[in-house]
Design a protein around this motif. Sequence first.
Motif, mmCIF file in Angstrom:
data_model
loop_
_atom_site.group_PDB
_atom_site.id
_atom_site.type_symbol
_atom_site.label_atom_id
_atom_site.label_comp_id
_atom_site.label_asym_id
_atom_site.label_seq_id
_atom_site.Cartn_x
_atom_site.Cartn_y
_atom_site.Cartn_z
ATOM 1 N N UNK A 170 0.896 -1.327 0.169
ATOM 2 C CA UNK A 170 -0.038 -0.191 0.042
ATOM 3 C C UNK A 170 0.881 1.393 -0.035
ATOM 4 N N UNK A 171 1.808 1.223 0.696
ATOM 5 C CA UNK A 171 2.991 2.361 0.798
ATOM 6 C C UNK A 171 3.372 2.519 -0.614
ATOM 7 N N UNK A 172 3.798 1.315 -1.321
ATOM 8 C CA UNK A 172 4.295 1.353 -2.659
ATOM 9 C C UNK A 172 3.510 2.117 -3.559
ATOM 10 N N UNK A 173 2.290 1.904 -3.352
ATOM 11 C CA UNK A 173 1.282 2.203 -4.435
ATOM 12 C C UNK A 173 0.856 3.521 -4.120
ATOM 13 N N UNK A 174 0.780 3.924 -2.995
ATOM 14 C CA UNK A 174 0.326 5.552 -2.403
ATOM 15 C C UNK A 174 1.285 6.447 -2.178
ATOM 16 N N UNK A 175 2.594 6.081 -2.386
ATOM 17 C CA UNK A 175 3.627 6.688 -2.100
ATOM 18 C C UNK A 175 3.354 8.287 -2.423
ATOM 19 N N UNK A 176 3.793 9.352 -1.887
ATOM 20 C CA UNK A 176 3.477 10.705 -2.270
ATOM 21 C C UNK A 176 1.992 11.255 -2.195
ATOM 22 N N UNK A 177 0.884 10.370 -1.604
ATOM 23 C CA UNK A 177 -0.144 11.017 -1.624
ATOM 24 C C UNK A 177 -0.491 10.989 -0.176
ATOM 25 N N UNK A 178 -1.595 11.676 0.324
ATOM 26 C CA UNK A 178 -2.112 11.805 1.656
ATOM 27 C C UNK A 178 -2.746 10.637 2.058
#
Length: 178
Positions: A170-178
Amino acid sequence: MDAAARLFAAHGYQAVSMEDIGAAAGISGAGIYNHVTAKSDLLVAALTRAADAPQLDASRAFATATSPRHALDLLLRSYIDLTVNHSHLTGTLITEVIHLPAEQRHAIRRLQHDYVSEWVHLLTIERPELTEAEARVVVHAVFTTINDLARIDHPRERADLSGDLFAVCRALLLAHTG
Protein backbone atom coordinates in the motif's frame (compact mmCIF):
# COMPACT_ATOMS: atom_id res chain seq x y z
CA MET A 1 -5.04 -30.47 -10.78
CA ASP A 2 -3.99 -29.04 -7.42
CA ALA A 3 -1.42 -31.81 -6.96
CA ALA A 4 -0.08 -31.12 -10.45
CA ALA A 5 0.13 -27.36 -9.79
CA ARG A 6 2.03 -27.95 -6.54
CA LEU A 7 4.50 -30.23 -8.30
CA PHE A 8 4.90 -27.85 -11.26
CA ALA A 9 5.62 -24.99 -8.85
CA ALA A 10 8.13 -27.02 -6.85
CA HIS A 11 9.97 -28.83 -9.64
CA GLY A 12 8.99 -27.25 -12.96
CA TYR A 13 6.60 -28.59 -15.57
CA GLN A 14 9.28 -30.43 -17.55
CA ALA A 15 10.55 -32.35 -14.50
CA VAL A 16 7.15 -33.66 -13.38
CA SER A 17 5.82 -36.92 -14.78
CA MET A 18 2.26 -38.22 -14.85
CA GLU A 19 3.42 -40.86 -12.37
CA ASP A 20 4.57 -38.07 -10.01
CA ILE A 21 1.20 -36.36 -10.32
CA GLY A 22 -0.68 -39.62 -9.79
CA ALA A 23 1.36 -40.43 -6.69
CA ALA A 24 0.71 -36.95 -5.27
CA ALA A 25 -3.01 -37.29 -6.01
CA GLY A 26 -3.23 -40.81 -4.59
CA ILE A 27 -3.90 -42.57 -7.89
CA SER A 28 -1.79 -44.22 -10.54
CA GLY A 29 -0.19 -42.13 -13.24
CA ALA A 30 -2.23 -44.04 -15.81
CA GLY A 31 -5.38 -43.29 -13.79
CA ILE A 32 -4.97 -39.60 -14.50
CA TYR A 33 -5.77 -40.30 -18.15
CA ASN A 34 -9.34 -41.02 -17.06
CA HIS A 35 -9.57 -37.27 -16.37
CA VAL A 36 -7.22 -35.61 -18.89
CA THR A 37 -5.64 -36.56 -22.20
CA ALA A 38 -2.18 -35.09 -21.53
CA LYS A 39 -0.05 -33.51 -18.83
CA SER A 40 -0.40 -30.21 -20.67
CA ASP A 41 -4.16 -30.30 -19.93
CA LEU A 42 -3.32 -30.12 -16.23
CA LEU A 43 -0.99 -27.20 -16.82
CA VAL A 44 -3.62 -25.36 -18.86
CA ALA A 45 -6.24 -25.96 -16.15
CA ALA A 46 -3.94 -24.85 -13.33
CA LEU A 47 -2.79 -21.72 -15.13
CA THR A 48 -6.30 -20.81 -16.25
CA ARG A 49 -7.46 -21.09 -12.63
CA ALA A 50 -4.51 -19.00 -11.47
CA ALA A 51 -5.21 -16.30 -14.06
CA ASP A 52 -9.00 -16.29 -13.58
CA ALA A 53 -9.01 -16.02 -9.79
CA PRO A 54 -7.68 -12.43 -9.60
CA GLN A 55 -10.19 -11.36 -12.26
CA LEU A 56 -13.07 -12.71 -10.17
CA ASP A 57 -11.75 -10.90 -7.10
CA ALA A 58 -11.40 -7.73 -9.14
CA SER A 59 -15.06 -7.95 -10.17
CA ARG A 60 -16.06 -8.22 -6.51
CA ALA A 61 -13.81 -5.30 -5.59
CA PHE A 62 -15.27 -3.05 -8.28
CA ALA A 63 -18.80 -3.99 -7.24
CA THR A 64 -18.24 -2.98 -3.62
CA ALA A 65 -15.62 -0.22 -3.75
CA THR A 66 -16.66 3.30 -2.80
CA SER A 67 -13.64 5.04 -4.36
CA PRO A 68 -10.55 4.27 -6.46
CA ARG A 69 -8.44 4.07 -3.28
CA HIS A 70 -10.94 1.67 -1.70
CA ALA A 71 -10.86 -0.43 -4.89
CA LEU A 72 -7.05 -0.50 -4.77
CA ASP A 73 -7.17 -1.61 -1.13
CA LEU A 74 -9.68 -4.36 -1.94
CA LEU A 75 -7.64 -5.52 -4.94
CA LEU A 76 -4.46 -5.48 -2.90
CA ARG A 77 -5.98 -7.50 -0.05
CA SER A 78 -7.51 -10.04 -2.42
CA TYR A 79 -4.31 -10.45 -4.44
CA ILE A 80 -2.25 -10.90 -1.28
CA ASP A 81 -4.72 -13.42 0.15
CA LEU A 82 -4.84 -15.35 -3.11
CA THR A 83 -1.07 -15.38 -3.52
CA VAL A 84 -0.23 -16.23 0.09
CA ASN A 85 -2.87 -18.96 0.34
CA HIS A 86 -2.24 -20.43 -3.12
CA SER A 87 1.40 -19.63 -3.77
CA HIS A 88 1.77 -22.83 -5.79
CA LEU A 89 -0.72 -21.52 -8.37
CA THR A 90 0.94 -18.13 -8.54
CA GLY A 91 4.36 -19.76 -8.77
CA THR A 92 3.20 -22.03 -11.56
CA LEU A 93 1.67 -19.09 -13.41
CA ILE A 94 4.88 -17.09 -13.15
CA THR A 95 7.32 -19.82 -14.12
CA GLU A 96 5.49 -22.34 -16.28
CA VAL A 97 3.30 -20.34 -18.67
CA ILE A 98 6.05 -20.68 -21.29
CA HIS A 99 5.17 -24.39 -21.62
CA LEU A 100 1.63 -23.72 -22.78
CA PRO A 101 0.61 -24.01 -26.41
CA ALA A 102 0.70 -20.55 -28.04
CA GLU A 103 -3.07 -20.02 -28.06
CA GLN A 104 -3.50 -20.75 -24.34
CA ARG A 105 -0.33 -18.84 -23.47
CA HIS A 106 -1.61 -15.73 -25.28
CA ALA A 107 -5.04 -16.03 -23.64
CA ILE A 108 -3.51 -16.18 -20.18
CA ARG A 109 -1.10 -13.34 -20.93
CA ARG A 110 -4.11 -11.29 -22.09
CA LEU A 111 -5.90 -11.96 -18.77
CA GLN A 112 -2.77 -10.89 -16.89
CA HIS A 113 -2.39 -7.76 -19.00
CA ASP A 114 -6.04 -6.80 -18.49
CA TYR A 115 -5.72 -7.33 -14.74
CA VAL A 116 -2.64 -5.13 -14.53
CA SER A 117 -4.38 -2.50 -16.67
CA GLU A 118 -7.25 -2.32 -14.17
CA TRP A 119 -4.76 -1.60 -11.38
CA VAL A 120 -2.94 0.96 -13.52
CA HIS A 121 -6.20 2.75 -14.31
CA LEU A 122 -7.13 2.99 -10.63
CA LEU A 123 -3.65 4.08 -9.65
CA THR A 124 -3.55 6.88 -12.22
CA ILE A 125 -6.90 8.14 -10.89
CA GLU A 126 -5.59 8.02 -7.32
CA ARG A 127 -2.18 9.42 -8.25
CA PRO A 128 -2.67 11.70 -11.28
CA GLU A 129 0.98 12.79 -11.13
CA LEU A 130 1.93 9.36 -12.50
CA THR A 131 2.02 8.61 -16.18
CA GLU A 132 0.53 5.30 -17.27
CA ALA A 133 4.02 3.87 -17.72
CA GLU A 134 5.06 4.97 -14.22
CA ALA A 135 1.88 3.51 -12.72
CA ARG A 136 2.55 0.23 -14.55
CA VAL A 137 6.04 0.08 -13.00
CA VAL A 138 4.56 0.66 -9.52
CA VAL A 139 1.92 -2.03 -10.04
CA HIS A 140 4.52 -4.52 -11.25
CA ALA A 141 6.71 -3.68 -8.25
CA VAL A 142 3.76 -4.47 -5.97
CA PHE A 143 3.07 -7.78 -7.74
CA THR A 144 6.74 -8.76 -7.68
CA THR A 145 6.98 -8.02 -3.97
CA ILE A 146 3.90 -10.10 -3.20
CA ASN A 147 4.74 -12.94 -5.58
CA ASP A 148 8.30 -13.29 -4.38
CA LEU A 149 7.69 -13.05 -0.65
CA ALA A 150 4.69 -15.38 -0.77
CA ARG A 151 6.80 -18.08 -2.43
CA ILE A 152 9.85 -17.96 -0.14
CA ASP A 153 9.68 -20.17 2.93
CA HIS A 154 11.28 -17.80 5.45
CA PRO A 155 8.85 -14.87 4.94
CA ARG A 156 5.92 -17.33 4.86
CA GLU A 157 6.73 -18.14 8.50
CA ARG A 158 5.84 -14.60 9.59
CA ALA A 159 2.79 -14.48 11.85
CA ASP A 160 1.15 -11.73 9.77
CA LEU A 161 2.72 -11.97 6.35
CA SER A 162 -0.50 -10.81 4.70
CA GLY A 163 -0.73 -7.74 6.93
CA ASP A 164 2.93 -6.92 6.42
CA LEU A 165 2.60 -7.27 2.65
CA PHE A 166 -0.48 -5.06 2.67
CA ALA A 167 1.32 -2.30 4.58
CA VAL A 168 4.42 -2.37 2.38
CA CYS A 169 2.57 -2.64 -0.92
CA ARG A 170 0.00 0.00 0.00
CA ALA A 171 2.90 2.33 0.77
CA LEU A 172 4.37 1.54 -2.67
CA LEU A 173 1.06 2.25 -4.36
CA LEU A 174 0.22 5.43 -2.51
CA ALA A 175 3.65 7.00 -2.06
CA HIS A 176 3.48 10.79 -2.25
CA THR A 177 -0.26 10.90 -1.56
CA GLY A 178 -1.96 11.68 1.70
